[in-house]
Design an enzyme around this catalytic site. Sequence first.
Site, short mmCIF file in Angstrom:
data_model
loop_
_atom_site.label_atom_id
_atom_site.label_comp_id
_atom_site.label_asym_id
_atom_site.label_seq_id
_atom_site.Cartn_x
_atom_site.Cartn_y
_atom_site.Cartn_z
N THR B 93 0.86 -1.18 0.00
CA THR B 93 0.00 0.00 0.00
C THR B 93 0.90 1.23 0.00
O THR B 93 1.55 1.53 0.99
CB THR B 93 -0.93 0.01 1.23
OG1 THR B 93 -1.85 -1.07 1.09
CG2 THR B 93 -1.71 1.31 1.33
N LYS B 168 -7.53 1.74 -2.97
CA LYS B 168 -7.13 1.34 -1.61
C LYS B 168 -7.17 2.55 -0.67
O LYS B 168 -7.66 2.45 0.46
CB LYS B 168 -5.72 0.73 -1.64
CG LYS B 168 -5.13 0.35 -0.28
CD LYS B 168 -5.79 -0.87 0.33
CE LYS B 168 -5.43 -1.12 1.78
NZ LYS B 168 -4.16 -1.81 2.00
N LYS B 236 -0.12 4.95 8.90
CA LYS B 236 0.79 5.02 7.74
C LYS B 236 0.00 5.17 6.44
O LYS B 236 0.31 6.00 5.59
CB LYS B 236 1.63 3.72 7.70
CG LYS B 236 2.71 3.66 6.64
CD LYS B 236 2.94 2.24 6.12
CE LYS B 236 2.13 1.99 4.87
NZ LYS B 236 2.32 0.75 4.17
#
Lengths: 288, 288
Positions: B93, B168, B236
């Site tokens: 990601t 995402k 994150k």
Amino acid sequence: MHTGFIGLGAMGAPMARNLHRAGTLKAVWNRNAAKARELAHELGCVAAESPAALAREVDVILICVSADADVLEMIEALVPGLRRGQVVLDFSTVSADTARRAAARLAPLGVEFMDTPVSGGVEGARNATLAIMAGGDAATFATVQPVLQSLGRTLTHFGPHGSGQAAKATNQIMVAGVARAVAEAMAFAQSQALPLDQVIATLGGGAAASWFLTNRAPFMQRRSFPPGFRVRLHSKDLLICRAMAAARGVTLPVVEASLADYDRLIEGGWGDEDISAIFRLKAQLFEP
Amino acid sequence: MHTGFIGLGAMGAPMARNLHRAGTLKAVWNRNAAKARELAHELGCVAAESPAALAREVDVILICVSADADVLEMIEALVPGLRRGQVVLDFSTVSADTARRAAARLAPLGVEFMDTPVSGGVEGARNATLAIMAGGDAATFATVQPVLQSLGRTLTHFGPHGSGQAAKATNQIMVAGVARAVAEAMAFAQSQALPLDQVIATLGGGAAASWFLTNRAPFMQRRSFPPGFRVRLHSKDLLICRAMAAARGVTLPVVEASLADYDRLIEGGWGDEDISAIFRLKAQLFEP
């Protein structure tokens, strides 16, 4: 068990019709008397002269009005007609404190009060599929089961007086935050030129899934926000949540952020749109 | 079709095992070589000397690392071993921009890159039930179907390079906001002394319903937050979302509010708990 209905608005009128279908409705009353006469004529029941007159005709009194002050005013207006053993059910969305005050006012008369706010909207009222969140005496909840079953599908007793309203407030806080999350994420997706139907389908199958994503993100995709649940009404409900939290000295960030967004929508002339219209504000962020 | 896997962490190791089960895994590489040797021994495949050496052995190279810089570093390390017609799939990601840079670096070599971030967590990786969000060439997406099918259940091609990462990021924004909404509402419900199991059940049947309410509000009720999806990792990911929005001059309120909450959780020593631990902060609001 004879029932009487007070407050024949967008929710109350279809609920009264469902009581009629179940064969219990005997009388109706409404602040605007013409509306009450019309429905009474249609259903062949009594258009009571006053809340007290309605109370004299029935066993269970159902109330569905707008605000805390309206509920307390109706309770006072009922008092002269009440007798021991009756039950008053309040379907309005108001504060838990108002529910406790109403219950305390009626208890000395031997009349049981229950707060029974609902979710499921106008369709739920019409189709008798409301979720009913009840607070009050457990035995009374059992007694009025047949009445509640003619109005809703999910009937939950949450605890003492006020806990129905507390559950409803919890629901409104959650919906507010989920709506903002879905709107912000969908505006981001649009800014990234993603195919929004695939976003809705794929994200709806995972940890981001919500009723709101599946049922309201398509409104965002079409940029058309038919109610649904009006911004103005959710704003009113969130003011109740704010007050209930403030009574404990607490400010709730999700509630405050939603109220600020709703103020902007109402100012913009979108107060009667569905709350998915928050997408308008989120999409604006990305406009030059 | 021979595959090679780079990055044998909590997600990568079980994904590599699923490739082995499908009969395609030929080589693995990991920054910590001991881990690669161990897995290669277990599965009977090659522990490659370097990313480039791995590339020489296989047709499709799968990457699953932590950060944007790691992905670009791996791409560079692969280059000496790459040949025309190979495909590189990146399951990390990272930002959409990193995906576009990786694709641009490989295109002149005749190597196709796809960004293929996943959701579904460690269980999804283990059970091959991941949702895979792909960005890149449509024909390449078709070519690697057998590989993706051995890793996940929902495979969606969102568009050109970077759109898998954009999807995402959309997912992570939505989860962040829903988690805060559920946590705030549950803390409110607790402050009102409501039975939380009934709140979860009743609200989960209506407009407030979400995956998070059904699957994570029980953690809040038990006040125990086993990961799940760690605060630290979601933080994150939200930094990536923040950067992607900032690239368009936009600050996203839901993202900022969640990042602030996560900073407080990490400072409090709860960074390795599930993100439902936001309930800790919300419940604190009501504590004297």
